[in-house]
Design a protein around this motif. Structure first.
Motif, PDB file in Angstrom:
ATOM      1  N   GLU A   1       0.834  -1.205   0.000  1.00 58.16           N
ATOM      2  CA  GLU A   1       0.000   0.000   0.000  1.00 58.16           C
ATOM      3  C   GLU A   1       0.871   1.259   0.000  1.00 58.16           C
ATOM      4  O   GLU A   1       0.590   2.231  -0.714  1.00 58.16           O
ATOM      5  CB  GLU A   1      -0.924   0.004   1.208  1.00 58.16           C
ATOM      6  N   ALA A   2       1.946   1.245   0.784  1.00 58.60           N
ATOM      7  CA  ALA A   2       2.860   2.389   0.808  1.00 58.60           C
ATOM      8  C   ALA A   2       3.520   2.570  -0.553  1.00 58.60           C
ATOM      9  O   ALA A   2       3.738   3.697  -1.023  1.00 58.60           O
ATOM     10  CB  ALA A   2       3.924   2.177   1.886  1.00 58.60           C
ATOM     11  N   TYR A   3       3.840   1.474  -1.199  1.00 56.89           N
ATOM     12  CA  TYR A   3       4.443   1.495  -2.530  1.00 56.89           C
ATOM     13  C   TYR A   3       3.469   2.097  -3.540  1.00 56.89           C
ATOM     14  O   TYR A   3       3.850   2.903  -4.399  1.00 56.89           O
ATOM     15  CB  TYR A   3       4.801   0.061  -2.912  1.00 56.89           C
ATOM     16  N   ARG A   4       2.198   1.724  -3.402  1.00 57.42           N
ATOM     17  CA  ARG A   4       1.164   2.238  -4.297  1.00 57.42           C
ATOM     18  C   ARG A   4       0.983   3.751  -4.112  1.00 57.42           C
ATOM     19  O   ARG A   4       0.784   4.492  -5.089  1.00 57.42           O
ATOM     20  CB  ARG A   4      -0.153   1.512  -4.044  1.00 57.42           C
ATOM     21  N   LYS A   5       1.064   4.209  -2.885  1.00 59.30           N
ATOM     22  CA  LYS A   5       0.888   5.640  -2.605  1.00 59.30           C
ATOM     23  C   LYS A   5       2.008   6.482  -3.199  1.00 59.30           C
ATOM     24  O   LYS A   5       1.859   7.692  -3.365  1.00 59.30           O
ATOM     25  CB  LYS A   5       0.802   5.860  -1.098  1.00 59.30           C
ATOM     26  N   LYS A   6       3.110   5.851  -3.508  1.00 60.75           N
ATOM     27  CA  LYS A   6       4.216   6.550  -4.158  1.00 60.75           C
ATOM     28  C   LYS A   6       4.037   6.597  -5.675  1.00 60.75           C
ATOM     29  O   LYS A   6       4.926   7.046  -6.399  1.00 60.75           O
ATOM     30  CB  LYS A   6       5.540   5.856  -3.826  1.00 60.75           C
ATOM     31  N   GLY A   7       2.892   6.099  -6.143  1.00 59.19           N
ATOM     32  CA  GLY A   7       2.615   6.106  -7.571  1.00 59.19           C
ATOM     33  C   GLY A   7       3.194   4.931  -8.314  1.00 59.19           C
ATOM     34  O   GLY A   7       3.231   4.927  -9.553  1.00 59.19           O
ATOM     35  N   LYS A   8       3.639   3.907  -7.574  1.00 59.03           N
ATOM     36  CA  LYS A   8       4.216   2.717  -8.192  1.00 59.03           C
ATOM     37  C   LYS A   8       3.217   1.569  -8.128  1.00 59.03           C
ATOM     38  O   LYS A   8       2.317   1.557  -7.288  1.00 59.03           O
ATOM     39  CB  LYS A   8       5.524   2.331  -7.487  1.00 59.03           C
ATOM     40  N   GLN A   9       3.396   0.588  -8.999  1.00 57.72           N
ATOM     41  CA  GLN A   9       2.450  -0.515  -9.083  1.00 57.72           C
ATOM     42  C   GLN A   9       2.994  -1.762  -8.395  1.00 57.72           C
ATOM     43  O   GLN A   9       3.964  -2.360  -8.872  1.00 57.72           O
ATOM     44  CB  GLN A   9       2.135  -0.829 -10.549  1.00 57.72           C
ATOM     45  N   PRO A  10       2.391  -2.182  -7.294  1.00 58.29           N
ATOM     46  CA  PRO A  10       2.827  -3.425  -6.654  1.00 58.29           C
ATOM     47  C   PRO A  10       2.282  -4.642  -7.395  1.00 58.29           C
ATOM     48  O   PRO A  10       1.397  -4.525  -8.248  1.00 58.29           O
ATOM     49  CB  PRO A  10       2.227  -3.323  -5.249  1.00 58.29           C
ATOM     50  N   SER A  11       2.792  -5.796  -7.072  1.00 59.16           N
ATOM     51  CA  SER A  11       2.285  -7.035  -7.659  1.00 59.16           C
ATOM     52  C   SER A  11       0.918  -7.358  -7.075  1.00 59.16           C
ATOM     53  O   SER A  11       0.497  -6.790  -6.061  1.00 59.16           O
ATOM     54  CB  SER A  11       3.258  -8.185  -7.399  1.00 59.16           C
ATOM     55  N   THR A  12       0.220  -8.266  -7.707  1.00 60.01           N
ATOM     56  CA  THR A  12      -1.158  -8.557  -7.316  1.00 60.01           C
ATOM     57  C   THR A  12      -1.344 -10.030  -6.982  1.00 60.01           C
ATOM     58  O   THR A  12      -0.513 -10.884  -7.299  1.00 60.01           O
ATOM     59  CB  THR A  12      -2.119  -8.182  -8.463  1.00 60.01           C
ATOM     60  N   ILE A  13      -2.484 -10.301  -6.349  1.00 60.62           N
ATOM     61  CA  ILE A  13      -2.897 -11.678  -6.098  1.00 60.62           C
ATOM     62  C   ILE A  13      -3.179 -12.331  -7.453  1.00 60.62           C
ATOM     63  O   ILE A  13      -3.748 -11.693  -8.326  1.00 60.62           O
ATOM     64  CB  ILE A  13      -4.157 -11.704  -5.207  1.00 60.62           C
ATOM     65  N   PRO A  14      -2.802 -13.562  -7.704  1.00 59.59           N
ATOM     66  CA  PRO A  14      -2.345 -14.553  -6.730  1.00 59.59           C
ATOM     67  C   PRO A  14      -0.845 -14.734  -6.631  1.00 59.59           C
ATOM     68  O   PRO A  14      -0.393 -15.587  -5.876  1.00 59.59           O
ATOM     69  CB  PRO A  14      -2.984 -15.840  -7.263  1.00 59.59           C
ATOM     70  N   THR A  15      -0.046 -13.941  -7.389  1.00 58.13           N
ATOM     71  CA  THR A  15       1.388 -14.231  -7.436  1.00 58.13           C
ATOM     72  C   THR A  15       2.188 -13.517  -6.356  1.00 58.13           C
ATOM     73  O   THR A  15       3.349 -13.842  -6.139  1.00 58.13           O
ATOM     74  CB  THR A  15       1.963 -13.850  -8.808  1.00 58.13           C
ATOM     75  N   ASN A  16       1.594 -12.515  -5.682  1.00 63.35           N
ATOM     76  CA  ASN A  16       2.355 -11.770  -4.682  1.00 63.35           C
ATOM     77  C   ASN A  16       2.423 -12.535  -3.357  1.00 63.35           C
ATOM     78  O   ASN A  16       1.918 -13.658  -3.225  1.00 63.35           O
ATOM     79  CB  ASN A  16       1.783 -10.355  -4.502  1.00 63.35           C
ATOM     80  N   LEU A  17       3.039 -11.929  -2.351  1.00 60.98           N
ATOM     81  CA  LEU A  17       3.216 -12.609  -1.061  1.00 60.98           C
ATOM     82  C   LEU A  17       1.891 -12.944  -0.408  1.00 60.98           C
ATOM     83  O   LEU A  17       1.727 -14.017   0.186  1.00 60.98           O
ATOM     84  CB  LEU A  17       4.070 -11.740  -0.135  1.00 60.98           C
ATOM     85  N   VAL A  18       0.928 -12.045  -0.497  1.00 62.59           N
ATOM     86  CA  VAL A  18      -0.398 -12.316   0.064  1.00 62.59           C
ATOM     87  C   VAL A  18      -1.046 -13.491  -0.660  1.00 62.59           C
ATOM     88  O   VAL A  18      -1.668 -14.363  -0.039  1.00 62.59           O
ATOM     89  CB  VAL A  18      -1.291 -11.056  -0.026  1.00 62.59           C
ATOM     90  N   GLY A  19      -0.881 -13.534  -1.964  1.00 62.23           N
ATOM     91  CA  GLY A  19      -1.439 -14.641  -2.742  1.00 62.23           C
ATOM     92  C   GLY A  19      -0.887 -15.985  -2.318  1.00 62.23           C
ATOM     93  O   GLY A  19      -1.610 -16.990  -2.300  1.00 62.23           O
ATOM     94  N   GLN A  20       0.391 -16.018  -1.962  1.00 65.09           N
ATOM     95  CA  GLN A  20       0.983 -17.284  -1.523  1.00 65.09           C
ATOM     96  C   GLN A  20       0.329 -17.778  -0.236  1.00 65.09           C
ATOM     97  O   GLN A  20       0.124 -18.982  -0.040  1.00 65.09           O
ATOM     98  CB  GLN A  20       2.493 -17.122  -1.320  1.00 65.09           C
ATOM     99  N   LEU A  21      -0.011 -16.861   0.649  1.00 67.52           N
ATOM    100  CA  LEU A  21      -0.695 -17.244   1.890  1.00 67.52           C
ATOM    101  C   LEU A  21      -2.123 -17.711   1.613  1.00 67.52           C
ATOM    102  O   LEU A  21      -2.632 -18.617   2.287  1.00 67.52           O
ATOM    103  CB  LEU A  21      -0.703 -16.064   2.867  1.00 67.52           C
TER     104      LEU A  21
END
Length: 699
Positions: free
Chosen positions: A323-343
């Motif tokens: 979320e902090a990364y997104r607020k900087k105008g950058k695009q984080p990875s998404t579910i299902p491949t990101n860390l949250v998706g692994q959980l």
């Protein structure tokens, strides 16, 4: 019972003090005394496959020298899960520790209720089939003793039973189903801090008889070089409730540099989260399976298995970082491949197991597992319907293939390097797990996925019954995923990640001097090049005793030997694809009576791959491959159903997991053999090029 509560806190899958809902519930009772205990359960000591590396990760304090390359990622120390937890408890209360009681919980806990005048027992919920059965007995014993029971969820993001309930009472067979069910349950709670103090444990005198378990059958006897003596006394050798030692377990030496314990887990998580770009953009299919010093992924999964790291803590720290990364105008990875998706994938498997119980870890009786007549099938107990731990050698050739696969002597360097890494370190990258699992089952050997799952159970540090069984069903294309046309080449796939073969050279050192041109196909190297590399490609990888566990054979003068490939991969891949195609067409599942009573053989032709011994005749859709040879046609009689709801992910969702796209759904209600010809041609290849390679290393 009057006065303040007297509480047993029973540690199991939660070897930590931070973010423990169950421990908080125990402390909220404001107890007069708190006994933090661990029951040394003979089920795991003798009946579940556990190798030395996982025992070390759990409990054994052994100083370990770690080379400088790994020092930052795997700091040295004497901090494995139980020992580290015990020290942390003592820091909060010098009178307390982790009290290890050497007896089965089913027999010792009722005695402790009486001996210590216990009013409450508190523990973290565990929905593994054995654990659920065990805990039901403990709850009944507590009820009979007038002891109140408090159980809290903490092993997964969501209570697996609640996940199943929110999924309409069905096992969770896709990430989409998990996400939809999770919305009904609500947001994952924020982690809670570790306690700042702990109550005294009270009198720990034990004047009670010990019910010593039988050591037979001891499935882990092969892991021991000495006698197993961990049950000689109820409270340990010096009556100090100590964590068992290596010598007590009689184990062979551990070989992994991966170490356990909450202290190391939290430090590792801090390092990962401190790298904002890595955490926010983490996409598992983009991490290199050939990276090994350090690995390209977090290697936090063993900590989740033992509970030395809270899954909720990782979930929220990763979520907040993205979320902090997104607020900087950058695009984080998404579910299902990101860390949250692994959980979430982890929760998916736990939900499936919670719904299906013991049957989830096998084919027979498993309503969501397709039946395939694999070689080396498990033997089933007529009385319980469960696997016995043994298997039928339906073909000596396939038994040889299995042993060569297990010990890293297939003649395919990529597969052999992965299996040797697994045995040595107790961990391999998820794409490596995909490659070796595909090779053993539908992409080469046509051997029962349960054989591979048993090897992983023995060697993996992060082994979970739910995740291991689910992953093997996925990779065998019998549940969760159905596109069996997509196979991993043991040559083309690793070349894309590691053209120079550094990974192979590290784990298959006999090939270290081979030219890059031949590192994945050493059998193609001219004899002159082989001699120059001081390694001849010959034989099938046996040791001097004729087996596969000892040192590889060496020629006179120190000339090493590496085995020839055990089959033509392209030929075997085609045979396996046709075998799966026909098994899908027959359309049986593990709960079909014909699977249980053996009459499934009547539905398969004599020439079908696997131990079919059938007698069907007539037309066939496609060709059936004969063992190790030519394909031929034969008839197939369809089973009663070729369609099952919620069996797994569709092709789009699988590609989302592997390629990082959006998830679209997960209901396999079609036969992939009926795809349009254009689609079929597209899928009849390998997965070698289906992965992005950017950002594979830690920054």
């Amino acid at each position: 019972m009057t006065g303040k509560p007297r509480v047993i806190y029973w540690f199991r899958t939660d070897l930590r003090l931070h973010d423990s809902p169950a421990l908080k519930a125990a402390l909220d009772l404001k107890p007069e005394c708190l006994y933090p205990i661990w029951c040394w359960d003979p089920h795991y000591v003798y009946r579940a496959r556990v190798g030395p590396n996982r025992w070390q990760y759990l409990c054994v304090e052994i100083p370990l020298e770690i080379n400088k390359k790994k020092a930052d990622f795997f700091p040295p120390g004497r901090l494995d899960c139980q020992s580290d937890l015990s020290k942390s408890i003592t820091k909060l209360n010098s009178k307390s520790k982790l009290f290890v009681v050497r007896e089965a919980p089913q027999t010792v806990l009722p005695k402790l209720f009486k001996a210590w005048n216990i009013s409450h027992i508190v523990f973290e919920k565990d929905t593994d089939a054995y654990a659920r059965e065990r805990d039901e007995k403990i709850i009944e014993s507590a009820k009979e003793a007038g002891v109140k029971v408090i159980v809290k969820t903490g092993r997964t993001l969501y209570d697996p039973d609640e996940l199943v309930k929110a999924n309409g009472g069905k096992p969770t067979m896709s990430i989409t189903q998990v996400e939809h069910a999770a919305k009904k349950i609500g947001e994952v709670p924020r982690p809670i801090p570790a306690p700042e103090s702990l109550p005294d444990p009270g009198d720990t005198t034990l004047d009670i008889p010990q019910d010593r378990p039988s050591q037979e059958p001891d499935i882990n006897k092969i892991q021991r070089s000495g006698s197993e003596t961990s049950y000689n006394k109820l409270a340990g050798p010096d009556s100090s409730f100590s964590v068992p030692t290596y010598s007590e377990l009689g184990l062979k030496p551990a070989t992994t540099s991966h170490r356990g314990g909450e202290t190391l887990a939290l430090a590792a998580l801090d390092r990962i989260i401190a790298n904002e770009s890595y955490t926010a953009t983490f996409s598992k299919p983009s991490t290199a399976p050939t990276a090994f010093s350090p690995p390209a992924t977090t290697v936090l999964s063993p900590h989740h298995h033992f509970g030395s790291l809270s899954v909720r803590l990782l979930y929220w720290r990763a979520t907040d970082t993205m979320e902090a990364y997104r607020k900087k105008g950058k695009q984080p990875s998404t579910i299902p491949t990101n860390l949250v998706g692994q959980l979430l994938f982890r929760d998916m498997y736990f939900g499936a197991q919670a719904a299906l119980g013991y049957a989830f870890a096998q084919t027979v009786g498993n309503s969501h597992c397709r039946f395939v007549p694999w070689h080396l099938p498990s033997t089933i107990s007529p009385s319980t319907g469960l696997t016995t731990g043994s298997y039928t050698i339906s073909s000596t050739l396939h038994e040889t293939w299995f042993q060569r696969w297990k010990h890293g002597r297939t003649g395919f360097p990529w597969i052999d390097a992965l299996m040797r890494q697994l045995r040595l370190e107790g961990w391999i990258h998820h794409l490596g797990r995909h490659a070796v699992a595909c090779f053993l089952t539908r992409g080469g050997c046509y051997i029962d996925w349960e054989r591979g799952a048993a090897v992983f159970e023995e060697w993996l540090l992060d082994h979970e019954v739910a995740c291991n069984s689910g992953n093997w069903q996925w990779l065998a294309c019998v549940a969760f995923y159905a596109q069996f046309y997509r196979c991993y080449s043991p040559v083309a796939f690793p070349k894309k990640w590691d053209p120079a073969g550094a990974f192979v050279r590290n784990y298959v050192p006999e090939l270290a001097a081979f030219p890059e041109k031949y590192i994945y196909e050493p059998w193609r190297a001219p004899v002159l090049d082989q001699k120059k590399a001081k390694c001849l490609v010959k034989g099938e990888g046996r040791d001097r005793e004729g087996g596969y566990e000892g040192a590889l054979w060496e020629e006179a003068g120190g000339m090493k030997v590496y085995p020839k490939p055990m089959f033509d991969f392209n030929e075997r891949r085609g045979i396996c694809i046709e075998g799966l195609k026909n098994a899908y067409h027959v359309g049986l599942y593990g709960d079909d009576d014909r699977v249980k009573n053996g009459s499934w053989r009547e539905l398969f032709p004599d020439g079908a791959e696997g131990p079919t011994e059938g007698g069907a005749s007539g037309d066939v859709e496609g060709k059936m491959g004969e063992e190790g040879g030519k394909a031929r046609g034969a008839g197939i009689k369809p089973g009663k159903s070729t369609k099952r709801k919620n069996v797994g992910m569709d092709e789009t969702e699988h590609e989302a997991q592997e390629l990082g796209g959006e998830t679209k759904g997960g209901d396999h209600r079609t036969d992939p053999t009926k795809k349009k010809k254009t689609k079929k041609r597209k899928l009849q290849g390998t997965l070698d090029g289906a992965f992005r390679h950017g950002g594979s290393e830690k920054e």
